[in-house]
Motif scaffolding. Structure first.
Motif, PDB file in Angstrom:
ATOM      1  N   GLY A 271       0.809  -1.211   0.000  1.00 51.08           N
ATOM      2  CA  GLY A 271       0.000   0.000   0.000  1.00 51.08           C
ATOM      3  C   GLY A 271       0.842   1.261   0.000  1.00 51.08           C
ATOM      4  O   GLY A 271       2.075   1.235  -0.050  1.00 51.08           O
ATOM      5  N   GLY A 272       0.143   2.394   0.053  1.00 45.12           N
ATOM      6  CA  GLY A 272       0.822   3.678   0.173  1.00 45.12           C
ATOM      7  C   GLY A 272       1.822   3.933  -0.942  1.00 45.12           C
ATOM      8  O   GLY A 272       1.567   3.685  -2.118  1.00 45.12           O
ATOM      9  N   ASP A 273       2.991   4.414  -0.549  1.00 43.72           N
ATOM     10  CA  ASP A 273       4.024   4.788  -1.523  1.00 43.72           C
ATOM     11  C   ASP A 273       4.591   3.592  -2.281  1.00 43.72           C
ATOM     12  O   ASP A 273       5.211   3.776  -3.335  1.00 43.72           O
ATOM     13  N   ALA A 274       4.381   2.369  -1.754  1.00 47.87           N
ATOM     14  CA  ALA A 274       4.902   1.187  -2.441  1.00 47.87           C
ATOM     15  C   ALA A 274       4.250   0.978  -3.796  1.00 47.87           C
ATOM     16  O   ALA A 274       4.826   0.343  -4.683  1.00 47.87           O
ATOM     17  N   GLN A 275       3.054   1.520  -3.981  1.00 44.50           N
ATOM     18  CA  GLN A 275       2.362   1.356  -5.252  1.00 44.50           C
ATOM     19  C   GLN A 275       3.173   1.929  -6.412  1.00 44.50           C
ATOM     20  O   GLN A 275       3.168   1.393  -7.505  1.00 44.50           O
ATOM     21  N   THR A 276       3.864   3.019  -6.153  1.00 48.04           N
ATOM     22  CA  THR A 276       4.654   3.648  -7.214  1.00 48.04           C
ATOM     23  C   THR A 276       6.155   3.578  -6.955  1.00 48.04           C
ATOM     24  O   THR A 276       6.948   3.573  -7.891  1.00 48.04           O
ATOM     25  N   GLY A 277       6.544   3.520  -5.679  1.00 43.19           N
ATOM     26  CA  GLY A 277       7.960   3.521  -5.339  1.00 43.19           C
ATOM     27  C   GLY A 277       8.549   2.144  -5.167  1.00 43.19           C
ATOM     28  O   GLY A 277       9.769   1.985  -5.105  1.00 43.19           O
ATOM     29  N   GLY A 278       7.683   1.115  -5.074  1.00 38.42           N
ATOM     30  CA  GLY A 278       8.153  -0.253  -4.912  1.00 38.42           C
ATOM     31  C   GLY A 278       8.146  -0.699  -3.463  1.00 38.42           C
ATOM     32  O   GLY A 278       8.126   0.110  -2.523  1.00 38.42           O
ATOM     33  N   ILE A 279       8.148  -2.000  -3.265  1.00 42.05           N
ATOM     34  CA  ILE A 279       8.174  -2.589  -1.931  1.00 42.05           C
ATOM     35  C   ILE A 279       9.425  -2.106  -1.192  1.00 42.05           C
ATOM     36  O   ILE A 279      10.517  -2.089  -1.745  1.00 42.05           O
ATOM     37  N   GLY A 280       9.225  -1.694   0.042  1.00 43.44           N
ATOM     38  CA  GLY A 280      10.349  -1.259   0.868  1.00 43.44           C
ATOM     39  C   GLY A 280      10.638   0.229   0.836  1.00 43.44           C
ATOM     40  O   GLY A 280      11.482   0.711   1.602  1.00 43.44           O
ATOM     41  N   ILE A 281       9.929   0.967  -0.013  1.00 40.21           N
ATOM     42  CA  ILE A 281      10.236   2.394  -0.186  1.00 40.21           C
ATOM     43  C   ILE A 281       9.969   3.184   1.096  1.00 40.21           C
ATOM     44  O   ILE A 281       9.037   2.877   1.846  1.00 40.21           O
ATOM     45  N   MET A 282      10.799   4.164   1.346  1.00 39.49           N
ATOM     46  CA  MET A 282      10.585   5.145   2.405  1.00 39.49           C
ATOM     47  C   MET A 282      10.657   6.533   1.763  1.00 39.49           C
ATOM     48  O   MET A 282      11.253   6.693   0.700  1.00 39.49           O
ATOM     49  N   THR A 283      10.052   7.510   2.427  1.00 33.19           N
ATOM     50  CA  THR A 283      10.143   8.885   1.931  1.00 33.19           C
ATOM     51  C   THR A 283      10.632   9.799   3.052  1.00 33.19           C
ATOM     52  O   THR A 283      10.431   9.524   4.241  1.00 33.19           O
ATOM     53  N   GLU A 284      11.264  10.863   2.651  1.00 32.53           N
ATOM     54  CA  GLU A 284      11.755  11.840   3.629  1.00 32.53           C
ATOM     55  C   GLU A 284      10.598  12.417   4.444  1.00 32.53           C
ATOM     56  O   GLU A 284      10.716  12.626   5.655  1.00 32.53           O
ATOM     57  N   ALA A 285       9.471  12.665   3.783  1.00 35.35           N
ATOM     58  CA  ALA A 285       8.329  13.266   4.474  1.00 35.35           C
ATOM     59  C   ALA A 285       7.825  12.378   5.608  1.00 35.35           C
ATOM     60  O   ALA A 285       7.557  12.856   6.718  1.00 35.35           O
ATOM     61  N   ARG A 286       7.690  11.088   5.346  1.00 34.20           N
ATOM     62  CA  ARG A 286       7.221  10.169   6.385  1.00 34.20           C
ATOM     63  C   ARG A 286       8.236  10.047   7.514  1.00 34.20           C
ATOM     64  O   ARG A 286       7.884  10.022   8.695  1.00 34.20           O
ATOM     65  N   LEU A 287       9.492   9.956   7.177  1.00 32.49           N
ATOM     66  CA  LEU A 287      10.524   9.857   8.198  1.00 32.49           C
ATOM     67  C   LEU A 287      10.551  11.117   9.060  1.00 32.49           C
ATOM     68  O   LEU A 287      10.736  11.049  10.280  1.00 32.49           O
ATOM     69  N   LYS A 288      10.327  12.257   8.440  1.00 34.41           N
ATOM     70  CA  LYS A 288      10.312  13.525   9.174  1.00 34.41           C
ATOM     71  C   LYS A 288       9.131  13.566  10.146  1.00 34.41           C
ATOM     72  O   LYS A 288       9.243  14.113  11.260  1.00 34.41           O
ATOM     73  N   GLN A 289       7.995  12.984   9.773  1.00 32.72           N
ATOM     74  CA  GLN A 289       6.844  12.944  10.667  1.00 32.72           C
ATOM     75  C   GLN A 289       7.173  12.189  11.953  1.00 32.72           C
ATOM     76  O   GLN A 289       6.789  12.612  13.056  1.00 32.72           O
ATOM     77  N   THR A 290       7.873  11.077  11.820  1.00 36.35           N
ATOM     78  CA  THR A 290       8.244  10.302  13.003  1.00 36.35           C
ATOM     79  C   THR A 290       9.235  11.077  13.863  1.00 36.35           C
ATOM     80  O   THR A 290       9.115  11.108  15.097  1.00 36.35           O
ATOM     81  N   TRP A 291      10.221  11.683  13.225  1.00 34.14           N
ATOM     82  CA  TRP A 291      11.188  12.499  13.963  1.00 34.14           C
ATOM     83  C   TRP A 291      10.474  13.605  14.740  1.00 34.14           C
ATOM     84  O   TRP A 291      10.746  13.827  15.918  1.00 34.14           O
ATOM     85  N   GLN A 292       9.546  14.287  14.089  1.00 32.90           N
ATOM     86  CA  GLN A 292       8.826  15.383  14.741  1.00 32.90           C
ATOM     87  C   GLN A 292       7.977  14.874  15.890  1.00 32.90           C
ATOM     88  O   GLN A 292       7.868  15.525  16.943  1.00 32.90           O
ATOM     89  N   LEU A 293       7.359  13.699  15.727  1.00 31.78           N
ATOM     90  CA  LEU A 293       6.575  13.089  16.800  1.00 31.78           C
ATOM     91  C   LEU A 293       7.435  12.862  18.038  1.00 31.78           C
ATOM     92  O   LEU A 293       7.024  13.180  19.168  1.00 31.78           O
TER      93      LEU A 293
END
Length: 323
Positions: A271-293
């Motif tokens: 699901g999510g970004d894997a649909q276009t980025g492939g299995i295992g993909i991460m994005t800077e935006a998502r990682l930044k959300q966790t850091w900010q949390l």
């Protein structure tokens, strides 16, 4: 005759070269072997790691196995963890970095009795939480779900207290505890907390920064082969399941099938970004959300754990093993 023998010898040497040159690589999971690790075992079973030039050893984690500490001590090259834990351990002086993920969102869920129809119905309930909840999602849940005054009790990894008390809400993983409820012929609602905004990825591949710097080719090969292993596992898990049950003989075919079905139902890998980025993909935006949390909940200090440099996308962004 000498020429023929020489040719045969040269051919034999060429064929044996990949295995002789295979680079040893140790990967440690976060629990006993199960469907949630299936892609890694599939890659092992189908020789995807070997073909990538790696001699991979997969070690199982468990309830008393501190994988971050073991990796920091050189007992593993990479582990299954998540980007939240990697940031927290960074603050303690251990520079661990996510390089790819397995699940596009956390597998953590709240199991409730049927009377809980939505988030608001959580008010007044008592929560069964494991110790790690307090350094991961609970601070977020108290704020985001307005549970600051909620009562809590220790979760002992048994569903019996939950089944016996209609006022309890139990933490769990969508691939695990719901299976226990099903086996008990009971009813429970399953609410993945990612649906309510919890941002971390789940079951990420985390490596030491030093490993990434010293052995980038090995990390890249491991990540790429693992993602192909996951795609193959979701298509036909037979090969990976053989290794899972060999490593963990108590793992039943029924529970493995349930885990796979849940991963597909919730599109954990696809699901999510894997649909276009492939299995295992991460994005800077998502990682930044966790850091900010973590900064907002005061679980990390932004001055000690700067976001830039706490992760890398270079090993996964171009792999693109599409679902």
């Amino acid at each position: 005759m000498k020429k023929t023998l020489s040719t045969v010898a040269a051919l034999a040497l060429a064929l044996s070269a990949p295995s002789m040159a295979a680079e040893k690589f140790t990967f440690m999971t976060n629990w006993y072997a199960q469907a949630e690790h299936g892609g890694f075992y599939q890659a092992q079973a189908q020789n995807l790691y070997r073909d990538a030039g790696l001699d991979v050893t997969i070690k199982m984690g468990g309830p008393q196995v501190h994988t971050m500490q073991l990796m920091a001590a050189g007992q593993a090259d990479c582990i299954i963890s998540d980007n939240m834990q990697a940031l927290e351990i960074w603050q303690q002086g251990v520079q661990a970095m996510p390089v790819a993920t397995t699940f596009q969102h956390s597998a953590i869920a709240f199991l409730t009795h049927p009377d809980v129809k939505n988030q608001a119905d959580l008010q007044g309930k008592t929560f069964l939480l494991a110790a790690e909840a307090y350094t991961s999602y609970w601070a977020w849940a108290q704020s985001a779900l307005k549970l600051k005054n909620a009562r809590v009790r220790p979760y002992t990894f048994s569903i019996q207290p939950f089944l016996a008390d209609k006022n309890l809400v139990q933490q769990g993983y969508i691939t695990s505890e719901p299976f226990g409820v099903q086996k008990a012929n009971a009813q429970a609602n399953v609410y993945p907390i990612s649906d309510w905004g919890y941002p971390p990825y789940g079951n990420s591949i985390v490596c030491m920064k030093s490993t990434i710097e010293k052995r980038p080719a090995a990390v890249a090969a491991f990540v790429k082969a693992s993602m192909q292993g996951w795609k193959n596992y979701l298509q036909d898990p037979a090969a990976g399941n053989v290794l899972i049950k060999k490593e963990n003989p108590q793992m039943s075919d029924e529970q493995i099938a349930f885990g796979i079905a849940q991963m597909k139902k919730y599109q954990m890998l696809t699901g999510g970004d894997a649909q276009t980025g492939g299995i295992g993909i991460m994005t800077e935006a998502r990682l930044k959300q966790t850091w900010q949390l973590l900064v907002d909940t005061k679980l990390i200090d932004a001055a000690k754990v700067p976001f830039d440099g706490s992760y890398t996308l270079k090993f996964i962004q171009d792999v693109k093993v599409l679902p």
